[in-house]
Design a protein around this motif. Structure first.
Motif, PDB file in Angstrom:
ATOM      1  N   VAL A 158       5.375 -13.483  -1.217  1.00 41.82           N
ATOM      2  CA  VAL A 158       5.712 -12.602  -0.105  1.00 41.82           C
ATOM      3  C   VAL A 158       4.498 -11.750   0.275  1.00 41.82           C
ATOM      4  O   VAL A 158       3.520 -11.653  -0.471  1.00 41.82           O
ATOM      5  N   ALA A 159       4.611 -11.143   1.446  1.00 34.92           N
ATOM      6  CA  ALA A 159       3.650 -10.133   1.878  1.00 34.92           C
ATOM      7  C   ALA A 159       4.436  -8.880   2.225  1.00 34.92           C
ATOM      8  O   ALA A 159       5.575  -8.956   2.691  1.00 34.92           O
ATOM      9  N   SER A 174      -3.309   0.899   7.740  1.00 41.12           N
ATOM     10  CA  SER A 174      -2.337  -0.104   7.303  1.00 41.12           C
ATOM     11  C   SER A 174      -2.744  -0.613   5.930  1.00 41.12           C
ATOM     12  O   SER A 174      -3.932  -0.699   5.616  1.00 41.12           O
ATOM     13  N   VAL A 175      -1.740  -0.916   5.124  1.00 44.75           N
ATOM     14  CA  VAL A 175      -1.965  -1.465   3.786  1.00 44.75           C
ATOM     15  C   VAL A 175      -1.124  -2.731   3.656  1.00 44.75           C
ATOM     16  O   VAL A 175       0.071  -2.731   3.989  1.00 44.75           O
ATOM     17  N   LEU A 176      -1.746  -3.791   3.178  1.00 46.16           N
ATOM     18  CA  LEU A 176      -1.068  -5.071   3.005  1.00 46.16           C
ATOM     19  C   LEU A 176      -1.120  -5.489   1.544  1.00 46.16           C
ATOM     20  O   LEU A 176      -2.194  -5.547   0.944  1.00 46.16           O
ATOM     21  N   ALA A 177       0.051  -5.773   0.989  1.00 47.07           N
ATOM     22  CA  ALA A 177       0.136  -6.263  -0.396  1.00 47.07           C
ATOM     23  C   ALA A 177       0.694  -7.680  -0.382  1.00 47.07           C
ATOM     24  O   ALA A 177       1.663  -7.968   0.328  1.00 47.07           O
ATOM     25  N   ARG A 178       0.086  -8.537  -1.157  1.00 47.79           N
ATOM     26  CA  ARG A 178       0.592  -9.903  -1.312  1.00 47.79           C
ATOM     27  C   ARG A 178       0.915 -10.133  -2.779  1.00 47.79           C
ATOM     28  O   ARG A 178       0.156  -9.724  -3.657  1.00 47.79           O
ATOM     29  N   GLY A 179       2.048 -10.769  -3.020  1.00 46.23           N
ATOM     30  CA  GLY A 179       2.442 -10.963  -4.397  1.00 46.23           C
ATOM     31  C   GLY A 179       3.644 -11.874  -4.522  1.00 46.23           C
ATOM     32  O   GLY A 179       3.975 -12.628  -3.597  1.00 46.23           O
ATOM     33  N   HIS A 180       4.304 -11.792  -5.661  1.00 49.03           N
ATOM     34  CA  HIS A 180       5.461 -12.638  -5.948  1.00 49.03           C
ATOM     35  C   HIS A 180       6.679 -11.747  -6.161  1.00 49.03           C
ATOM     36  O   HIS A 180       6.606 -10.726  -6.848  1.00 49.03           O
ATOM     37  N   GLY A 181       7.800 -12.148  -5.558  1.00 43.80           N
ATOM     38  CA  GLY A 181       9.035 -11.403  -5.722  1.00 43.80           C
ATOM     39  C   GLY A 181       9.822 -11.877  -6.925  1.00 43.80           C
ATOM     40  O   GLY A 181       9.785 -13.056  -7.287  1.00 43.80           O
ATOM     41  N   ASP A 208      23.307  -3.872  -4.274  1.00 43.01           N
ATOM     42  CA  ASP A 208      23.133  -3.717  -5.710  1.00 43.01           C
ATOM     43  C   ASP A 208      22.166  -4.718  -6.316  1.00 43.01           C
ATOM     44  O   ASP A 208      22.103  -4.881  -7.533  1.00 43.01           O
ATOM     45  N   THR A 209      21.409  -5.412  -5.460  1.00 43.89           N
ATOM     46  CA  THR A 209      20.417  -6.373  -5.957  1.00 43.89           C
ATOM     47  C   THR A 209      19.022  -5.767  -5.837  1.00 43.89           C
ATOM     48  O   THR A 209      18.581  -5.414  -4.737  1.00 43.89           O
ATOM     49  N   TRP A 210      18.361  -5.634  -6.969  1.00 40.78           N
ATOM     50  CA  TRP A 210      17.000  -5.106  -6.989  1.00 40.78           C
ATOM     51  C   TRP A 210      15.994  -6.255  -6.983  1.00 40.78           C
ATOM     52  O   TRP A 210      16.167  -7.239  -7.689  1.00 40.78           O
ATOM     53  N   VAL A 211      14.949  -6.084  -6.182  1.00 41.57           N
ATOM     54  CA  VAL A 211      13.847  -7.045  -6.141  1.00 41.57           C
ATOM     55  C   VAL A 211      12.558  -6.287  -6.420  1.00 41.57           C
ATOM     56  O   VAL A 211      12.324  -5.211  -5.859  1.00 41.57           O
ATOM     57  N   ARG A 212      11.753  -6.859  -7.290  1.00 42.41           N
ATOM     58  CA  ARG A 212      10.466  -6.248  -7.639  1.00 42.41           C
ATOM     59  C   ARG A 212       9.347  -7.184  -7.172  1.00 42.41           C
ATOM     60  O   ARG A 212       9.388  -8.387  -7.457  1.00 42.41           O
ATOM     61  N   ILE A 213       8.373  -6.640  -6.466  1.00 45.27           N
ATOM     62  CA  ILE A 213       7.209  -7.399  -6.015  1.00 45.27           C
ATOM     63  C   ILE A 213       6.006  -6.984  -6.858  1.00 45.27           C
ATOM     64  O   ILE A 213       5.656  -5.801  -6.893  1.00 45.27           O
ATOM     65  N   GLU A 214       5.407  -7.939  -7.509  1.00 47.43           N
ATOM     66  CA  GLU A 214       4.215  -7.679  -8.320  1.00 47.43           C
ATOM     67  C   GLU A 214       2.995  -8.154  -7.532  1.00 47.43           C
ATOM     68  O   GLU A 214       2.741  -9.355  -7.436  1.00 47.43           O
ATOM     69  N   PRO A 215       2.235  -7.220  -6.941  1.00 45.46           N
ATOM     70  CA  PRO A 215       1.106  -7.607  -6.087  1.00 45.46           C
ATOM     71  C   PRO A 215      -0.042  -8.211  -6.888  1.00 45.46           C
ATOM     72  O   PRO A 215      -0.368  -7.755  -7.981  1.00 45.46           O
ATOM     73  N   TYR A 216      -0.640  -9.237  -6.322  1.00 41.36           N
ATOM     74  CA  TYR A 216      -1.878  -9.762  -6.886  1.00 41.36           C
ATOM     75  C   TYR A 216      -3.069  -9.413  -5.997  1.00 41.36           C
ATOM     76  O   TYR A 216      -4.221  -9.578  -6.407  1.00 41.36           O
ATOM     77  N   GLU A 217      -2.797  -8.916  -4.795  1.00 39.78           N
ATOM     78  CA  GLU A 217      -3.869  -8.472  -3.913  1.00 39.78           C
ATOM     79  C   GLU A 217      -3.341  -7.360  -3.005  1.00 39.78           C
ATOM     80  O   GLU A 217      -2.257  -7.480  -2.435  1.00 39.78           O
ATOM     81  N   VAL A 218      -4.122  -6.277  -2.898  1.00 40.51           N
ATOM     82  CA  VAL A 218      -3.754  -5.162  -2.016  1.00 40.51           C
ATOM     83  C   VAL A 218      -4.999  -4.776  -1.216  1.00 40.51           C
ATOM     84  O   VAL A 218      -6.042  -4.477  -1.787  1.00 40.51           O
ATOM     85  N   THR A 219      -4.897  -4.807   0.098  1.00 38.53           N
ATOM     86  CA  THR A 219      -6.011  -4.463   0.978  1.00 38.53           C
ATOM     87  C   THR A 219      -5.527  -3.480   2.031  1.00 38.53           C
ATOM     88  O   THR A 219      -4.332  -3.377   2.310  1.00 38.53           O
ATOM     89  N   GLY A 220      -6.468  -2.770   2.631  1.00 38.58           N
ATOM     90  CA  GLY A 220      -6.091  -1.795   3.653  1.00 38.58           C
ATOM     91  C   GLY A 220      -7.219  -1.499   4.605  1.00 38.58           C
ATOM     92  O   GLY A 220      -8.397  -1.757   4.321  1.00 38.58           O
ATOM     93  N   ARG A 221      -6.836  -0.960   5.757  1.00 41.82           N
ATOM     94  CA  ARG A 221      -7.791  -0.622   6.798  1.00 41.82           C
ATOM     95  C   ARG A 221      -7.424   0.725   7.412  1.00 41.82           C
ATOM     96  O   ARG A 221      -6.249   1.096   7.433  1.00 41.82           O
ATOM     97  N   ARG A 222      -8.421   1.426   7.915  1.00 43.12           N
ATOM     98  CA  ARG A 222      -8.185   2.685   8.593  1.00 43.12           C
ATOM     99  C   ARG A 222      -9.013   2.737   9.877  1.00 43.12           C
ATOM    100  O   ARG A 222     -10.173   2.283   9.906  1.00 43.12           O
ATOM    101  N   ILE A 223      -8.409   3.260  10.935  1.00 47.79           N
ATOM    102  CA  ILE A 223      -9.098   3.453  12.217  1.00 47.79           C
ATOM    103  C   ILE A 223      -9.084   4.945  12.516  1.00 47.79           C
ATOM    104  O   ILE A 223      -8.044   5.586  12.528  1.00 47.79           O
ATOM    105  N   GLU A 224     -10.277   5.493  12.764  1.00 44.61           N
ATOM    106  CA  GLU A 224     -10.437   6.899  13.122  1.00 44.61           C
ATOM    107  C   GLU A 224     -11.312   7.019  14.357  1.00 44.61           C
ATOM    108  O   GLU A 224     -12.074   6.102  14.674  1.00 44.61           O
ATOM    109  N   VAL A 225     -11.204   8.150  15.027  1.00 43.69           N
ATOM    110  CA  VAL A 225     -12.062   8.394  16.199  1.00 43.69           C
ATOM    111  C   VAL A 225     -12.908   9.616  15.950  1.00 43.69           C
ATOM    112  O   VAL A 225     -12.650  10.379  15.040  1.00 43.69           O
TER     113      VAL A 225
END
Length: 225
Positions: A158-159, A174-181, A208-225
């Motif tokens: 998942v992402a 924005s922050v993007l995590a990719r991993g397995h659920g 009542d169903t819990w899902v855990r995502i274990e990220p193997y990659e986390v990246t992010g970007r920021r835009i400022e002026v």
């Protein structure tokens, strides 16, 4: 004979919305006290307290603009007039700066909790759905119904994405995590997650169903002026 156009065509009243709650939430988000906010906006602290505690109050446009400036937002954002609009309707900044976020910065932003976007594959193709989430022990966790779309994240790649758009200043991140659920099947683990979760699902109902995502990659970007 002159015409008082201001009297004949007064500025529109502030749009509906819980102004008091939005003022308080934005002020707390920025880490500002009521006294600091009132002082920067050029008003008495008691008046700001009145605005925050009485959602039916409709201040003038000059007051709304002053508060929006101090709170780094827009009048529409304070009054709730943009509640049904997607983020980012404003124009881009004149000289934006684009930077990559470090893993630590990504983790800090991701751990602020809230609502994220879950990207998964279904039998009808890829879909993106919003979920309330928490970050616990370095993993992303959320609660859903067993037969709901987010539950398909269990046992699948998942992402997961979170972001923040500041329309008033044309800034954001924005922050993007990719991993397995993984579905949490251990009742003890599920109870621990329920006790530590940041919030209940906004959608309500039996989830009542819990899902855990274990990220193997986390990246992010920021835009400022």
């Amino acid at each position: 004979m002159t015409t008082d156009r201001t009297r004949l065509n007064p500025p529109p009243a502030a749009p509906g919305g819980d102004l008091g709650r939005r003022l308080t939430a934005r002020r707390v988000q920025l880490g500002l006290t009521r006294e600091e906010t009132a002082g920067r906006a050029g008003m008495a602290t008691s008046y700001l307290a009145h605005l925050e505690q009485h959602p039916g109050v409709t201040p003038g446009q000059s007051t709304l603009h002053a508060l929006a400036t101090v709170l780094r937002t827009t009048v529409a954002g304070l009054t709730g007039a943009d509640a049904d609009l997607p983020p980012g309707p404003g124009k881009a900044g004149h000289a934006p700066r684009f930077t990559e976020l470090s893993r630590t910065e990504c983790g800090d932003l991701l751990s602020s909790h809230g609502v994220g976007r879950l990207a998964i594959t279904t039998e009808h193709g890829p879909v993106i759905v919003p979920v309330n989430y928490s970050v616990i022990d370095g993993t992303i966790v959320f609660r859903t119904a067993r037969d709901a779309t987010p539950a398909l994240a269990a046992g699948a790649p998942v992402a997961f994405e979170v972001d923040r758009i500041d329309d008033a200043f044309a800034e954001g991140w924005s922050v993007l995590a990719r991993g397995h659920g993984r579905r949490v099947s251990d009742p003890v683990e599920a109870n621990l997650l329920a006790a530590r979760a940041y919030s209940l699902p906004w959608a309500g109902g039996g989830r009542d169903t819990w899902v855990r995502i274990e990220p193997y990659e986390v990246t992010g970007r920021r835009i400022e002026v």
